[in-house]
Design an enzyme around this catalytic site. Structure first.
Site, PDB file in Angstrom:
ATOM      1  N   LYS A   1     -17.035 -48.640  54.000  1.00 50.01           N
ATOM      2  CA  LYS A   1     -17.520 -47.639  53.052  1.00 50.01           C
ATOM      3  C   LYS A   1     -16.644 -46.394  53.122  1.00 50.01           C
ATOM      4  CE  LYS A   1     -20.856 -46.017  56.490  1.00 50.01           C
ATOM      5  NZ  LYS A   1     -22.266 -45.664  56.751  1.00 50.01           N
TER       6      LYS A   1
ATOM      7  N   ARG B   1     -34.171 -42.367  57.407  1.00 50.85           N
ATOM      8  CA  ARG B   1     -33.252 -42.396  56.269  1.00 50.85           C
ATOM      9  C   ARG B   1     -33.781 -43.348  55.195  1.00 50.85           C
ATOM     10  NH1 ARG B   1     -26.990 -42.954  57.750  1.00 50.85           N
ATOM     11  NH2 ARG B   1     -27.570 -45.084  58.271  1.00 50.85           N
TER      12      ARG B   1
ATOM     13  N   HIS C   1     -31.489 -49.122  61.868  1.00 50.94           N
ATOM     14  CA  HIS C   1     -30.324 -48.327  62.280  1.00 50.94           C
ATOM     15  C   HIS C   1     -30.756 -47.347  63.367  1.00 50.94           C
ATOM     16  CE1 HIS C   1     -26.206 -46.931  61.643  1.00 50.94           C
ATOM     17  NE2 HIS C   1     -26.656 -45.701  61.831  1.00 50.94           N
TER      18      HIS C   1
ATOM     19  N   ARG D   1     -22.810 -54.653  62.673  1.00 54.69           N
ATOM     20  CA  ARG D   1     -22.194 -53.838  61.625  1.00 54.69           C
ATOM     21  C   ARG D   1     -21.183 -52.927  62.315  1.00 54.69           C
ATOM     22  NH1 ARG D   1     -27.740 -52.868  60.924  1.00 54.69           N
ATOM     23  NH2 ARG D   1     -27.378 -50.705  61.535  1.00 54.69           N
TER      24      ARG D   1
ATOM     25  N   TYR E   1      -3.026 -16.083  52.754  1.00 56.03           N
ATOM     26  CA  TYR E   1      -4.048 -15.290  52.069  1.00 56.03           C
ATOM     27  C   TYR E   1      -4.835 -14.426  53.047  1.00 56.03           C
ATOM     28  CZ  TYR E   1      -3.413 -18.072  47.814  1.00 56.03           C
ATOM     29  OH  TYR E   1      -2.899 -18.672  46.683  1.00 56.03           O
TER      30      TYR E   1
ATOM     31  N   CYS F   1      -3.779 -23.052  52.875  1.00 55.65           N
ATOM     32  CA  CYS F   1      -3.885 -22.916  51.424  1.00 55.65           C
ATOM     33  C   CYS F   1      -4.364 -24.233  50.805  1.00 55.65           C
ATOM     34  CB  CYS F   1      -2.530 -22.528  50.844  1.00 55.65           C
ATOM     35  SG  CYS F   1      -1.780 -21.062  51.600  1.00 55.65           S
TER      36      CYS F   1
ATOM     37  N   ASP G   1      -2.705 -26.277  48.968  1.00 55.60           N
ATOM     38  CA  ASP G   1      -1.685 -27.323  48.957  1.00 55.60           C
ATOM     39  C   ASP G   1      -0.647 -27.203  50.076  1.00 55.60           C
ATOM     40  OD1 ASP G   1      -2.673 -28.064  46.250  1.00 55.60           O
ATOM     41  OD2 ASP G   1      -1.782 -26.125  45.735  1.00 55.60           O
TER      42      ASP G   1
END
Length: 368
Positions: free
Chosen positions: A39, A137, A167, A219, A264, A310, A312
């Site tokens: 997942k 859950r 679980h 699992r 920044y 930042c 990027d």
């Protein structure tokens, strides 16, 4: 989001490490079926390549969180069993049938509605009963409702009762009192059933590594990727080999005078004349602003991230002038030193699961 193939930042996934982790797990749990959790894009590692490598290693099936994740795997040519662990709306049951996806049931109302919706289907839908033993859950809370669901599934032709699961919430902790309580609750549920289905499963990675249980299916999630489910709280019972590295390159290197602000908000100021390097990765890639003050490796040397990360790019303080194009290791090994996902997680105050899942689609994945 476009994948940025034309910049030097990339995630490298070692599929051989994944296969070795699975080899160890299969030996550790001989006689049990192993489904691997892929997942969230394989916990950031890439769901399709990881799934194919896992199936080559001999696992039985795959676990996802959503129908769409399962469909992606099917459309990539994977025909192994797929278990969706998230609640599925009645309206999408036709998709589950079309793509042969097994799904959970957690309430009687859903079960009865599903039976009505599937009356005209040409084949039954595989179902696993979810039992909430203390996670809070999803799942049935009352044992009598589980029994009712099991009897109902055995009485209809629209669905096939294939599994039952719960679980554990504290399997990765040294104190196991609550784990024992949940385990006992689940065993009591099983004793009240008219029969047991093909799959009985409670073992996530932590339970598989540190606990004995009565299930016949595992699992296997975070440990497949070489990461200790407990972080550093417990020592794993067999070696785990991390599969993910995150690397980039220096795209600019310059000498900045004393007293200049970096990034920044001017949250970092040079204390003397300093060599500053720019690396093309930022919070849009999942390398979040809290990474300021952490470090990367350049030629094996620890280099601090200075100034705010930042969107990027980020800046690092170099010990000397370094050539543009020099490799920067953000996670992984470099010249005898290493930065782990666990260390990154500790710096930002979270768990390594979250860190790996944060890495965005913009970062290309390379498989070795």
């Amino acid at each position: 989001m476009a994948i940025s193939y034309h910049r030097p930042t990339k995630i490298i996934v070692d599929l051989q490490a994944i296969k070795q982790n699975l080899k160890n797990e299969l030996a550790h749990n001989q006689g049990k079926d192993v489904f691997v959790a892929v997942k969230a894009n394989g916990y950031g590692h890439g769901a399709v390549p990881v799934s194919k490598a896992a199936l080559e290693s001999g696992v039985t099936g795959l676990c996802v969180a959503t129908i769409d994740e399962a469909i992606e795997l099917r459309e990539s040519g994977i025909d192994a069993p797929i278990l969706c662990l998230g609640i599925v709306a009645i309206s999408v049951l036709p998709l589950a049938l079309t793509y042969d996806i097994t799904i959970p049931v957690a309430t009687l109302d859903w079960l009865y509605a599903a039976d009505e919706a599937l009356k005209t289907a040409t084949k039954p839908l595989n179902i696993h009963i979810a039992v909430d033993t203390g996670m809070g859950r999803i799942g049935f809370v009352h044992p009598e409702d589980v029994q009712t669901a099991a009897l109902f599934l055995d009485s209809v032709e629209t669905m096939t009762w294939e599994g039952i699961f719960t679980h554990f919430s504290t399997a990765d902790q040294e104190e196991d009192m609550y784990w024992q309580k949940q385990n006992q609750r689940f065993q009591e549920v099983l004793t009240q059933l008219p029969r047991l289905p093909r799959y009985v499963h409670v073992s996530n990675s932590a339970t598989s590594i540190w606990h004995d249980d009565l299930g016949n299916m595992v699992r296997f999630g975070i440990a497949m990727y070489g990461l200790n489910p407990s972080g550093t709280a417990l020592v794993e019972s067999y070696p785990l080999y991390p599969a993910l590295s995150l690397v980039s390159e220096l795209v600019q290197v310059k000498q900045v005078p004393q007293g200049e602000g970096i990034g920044y908000g001017k949250t970092y100021e040079t204390s003397e004349e300093e060599w500053i390097g720019t690396v093309p990765i930022g919070y849009a890639d999942g390398y979040i602003r809290k990474m300021q003050g952490f470090h990367v490796l350049v030629e094996g040397q620890v280099c601090e991230i200075v100034g705010r990360v930042c969107m990027d790019q980020l800046m690092i303080r170099l010990p000397k002038e370094v050539a543009i194009g020099t490799r920067v290791t953000l996670i992984g090994k470099d010249c005898g030193n290493e930065i782990t996902l666990q260390e990154v997680a500790e710096h930002v105050g979270t768990i390594h699961y979250e860190v790996s899942c944060l890495f965005s689609e913009r970062i290309p994945r390379e498989y070795i």
